[in-house]
Design an enzyme around this catalytic site. Structure first.
Site, short mmCIF file in Angstrom:
data_model
loop_
_atom_site.label_atom_id
_atom_site.label_comp_id
_atom_site.label_asym_id
_atom_site.label_seq_id
_atom_site.Cartn_x
_atom_site.Cartn_y
_atom_site.Cartn_z
N HIS A 68 0.86 -1.19 0.00
CA HIS A 68 0.00 0.00 0.00
C HIS A 68 0.89 1.23 0.00
O HIS A 68 1.94 1.25 0.62
CB HIS A 68 -0.90 0.02 1.25
CG HIS A 68 -2.05 0.94 1.09
ND1 HIS A 68 -1.95 2.29 1.32
CD2 HIS A 68 -3.33 0.71 0.69
CE1 HIS A 68 -3.11 2.86 1.07
NE2 HIS A 68 -3.97 1.93 0.69
N ASP A 94 -7.95 -5.12 -0.25
CA ASP A 94 -8.45 -5.98 -1.34
C ASP A 94 -8.15 -7.45 -1.13
O ASP A 94 -8.65 -8.28 -1.89
CB ASP A 94 -7.82 -5.51 -2.66
CG ASP A 94 -8.33 -4.14 -3.03
OD1 ASP A 94 -7.50 -3.23 -3.22
OD2 ASP A 94 -9.55 -3.95 -3.07
#
Ligand code: SDX
Length: 393
Positions: free
Chosen positions: A272, A329
């Site tokens: 991320h 996700d």
């Protein structure tokens, strides 16, 4: 202003705006909407309350929430001509492309320009898109499945009705949705609702900064979210886990591929830009995945492979050194799959959740009268040269 231009590819160290909507702390893994922690909101609020909070800045009173929901229901009718546009798409069309087009098409059937300084104008645009988008989502899915389209049941809650529009079978008299799945989807949508200046939100803001309409700006956000490095990752995670399963479940082989610089393969659902620690949303979603599969009595080998991959990555120094942890996700697709949502609809579910965040950010950008987004560049092309006629080329 003629100053020195420094290039910051991907805007890794560039702030684009001041915002009062969402607070992230990547090191501590903190995420708050308007000051409330997502852990509390996911547990104690429902998605419509959170949508109201993000867009208007305060948690709604009971009266405000009831009015919000009834106004949304009033505006959930989709123009027949929009349905004709949906019918024109081939079944093979990816739902994200369909929904980006339909969202932009709504501009033709609703007041296209929003007077952001008018609370009423803005409110009416908000309830219109929050009413129509879930219908378009359900209809896009069912059209691909060759199932009849309808509006569900206005007596149901917002999220419960989305599930009914998606899943009620034609011959089914009494449609009863499992409350575990309603709660899981409500939680998922809350966790996806906003995430400060991510790629798709920055897209919505920069498109809106030219004073393009709200629906056109949201359509651009849907397109940005589609990419596999962003919202498209939840679909890519399931495709990766399926590939590992087909390949005998050898997670070590895929870990090696992800570290091999000559191989473009990345471990989908890991890493991320901001969270250099565990994504707090992934923690909540992982717990919800366990609960949903447990309650449904679903033994999904894909979940076991996911947990195996996570264990591998958490102790692999390539991943630890680069602070690559599971993101939002990584586990969400496992719940969507358990709910019977087709894989190519996973990113659409992300868009359904992110919609209030995009609206909130667009509204804030316009209310603060931000200037049109227009960055500069460092030119690295040809120096001046004389034109050559075609005979001399
Ligand atoms: C979302 O921004 C948001 O807030 C997004 C989001 C939201 O709510 O809006 O949180 C939602 O988009 C989550 C991210 C979903 N995407 C994926 O899961 C795709 C896989 N992840 C990566 O592609 C990547 O981690 C990004 C895109 C998420 C972040 O990329 P960055 O910050 O640009 O980092 P990078 O590409 O510069 O990587 C740094 C290093 C590189 O290695 P080195 O060059 O230092 O040797 O880490 C490596 C990368 O090769 N790396 C990975 C990796 N992610 C980064 N290596 C293997 N697998 C990965 N997934």
């Amino acid at each position: 202003t003629g100053g020195v231009i420094t290039i910051d590819a991907g805007y890794k160290n560039t702030g684009s705006c001041e915002s009062a909507i969402t607070f992230l702390d990547g090191e501590k893994g903190i995420l708050r909407y308007r000051g409330y922690s997502i852990e509390e909101l996911a547990e104690k609020a429902d998605f419509l309350e959170v949508a109201y909070l993000l867009i208007f800045g305060e948690l709604p009173t009971l009266g405000q929430l009831d009015k919000f929901h009834s106004d949304i229901k009033k505006h959930s009718v989709v123009d027949d001509d929009v349905k004709k546009i949906l019918d024109a798409f081939p079944k093979s069309a990816h739902p994200m492309g369909v929904l980006s087009s339909l969202t932009s098409a709504l501009t033709a059937f609703n007041p296209s320009s929003v007077n952001v300084d008018s609370e009423e104008d803005m409110y009416n645009s908000v309830v219109r898109i929050l009413g129509k988008f879930p219908v378009l989502v359900a209809w896009t899915m069912r059209k691909k499945q060759g199932l009849p389209l309808y509006y569900g049941d206005s007596n149901l809650g917002y999220v419960e009705n989305i599930l009914k529009m998606m899943f009620k079978q034609p011959n089914e008299e009494q449609y009863i949705q499992n409350p575990i799945l309603i709660d899981a989807l409500d939680k998922l949508l809350i966790l996806h609702a906003d995430h400060e200046q991510n790629c798709s939100t920055s897209t919505v803001r920069i498109v809106g900064s030219s004073h393009a309409g709200l629906f056109a700006s949201l359509s651009a956000g849907i397109s940005a979210l589609w990419g596999p490095l962003h919202g498209g990752a939840n679909q890519a995670v399931l495709e990766m886990l399926e590939a590992i399963k087909e390949d005998g479940g050898d997670t070590k082989k895929y870990m090696a591929k992800a570290k091999d610089k000559t191989d473009p393969f990345r471990l989908m659902g890991f890493g991320h830009r901001v969270y250099k620690n565990f994504d707090p949303r992934a923690r909540i979603i992982k717990k919800a995945a366990d609960e949903v599969l447990g309650d449904l009595g679903v033994e999904d080998p894909i979940l076991d492979i996911a947990k195996g991959l996570e264990q591998e990555a958490l102790k692999d120094d390539y991943f630890v050194k680069r602070k690559l942890y599971p993101n939002v996700d990584f586990y969400s697709g496992i719940i969507y799959r358990a709910m019977g949502i087709p894989t190519d609809m996973f990113t659409v579910m992300f868009a359904l959740g992110r919609l209030p965040g995009w609206i909130a950010q667009w509204r804030e950008m316009r209310l603060r009268k931000e200037p049109i987004g227009r960055p500069r560049q460092l030119y690295i092309g040809e120096t001046q040269r004389a034109f050559k006629t075609i005979e001399k080329r």
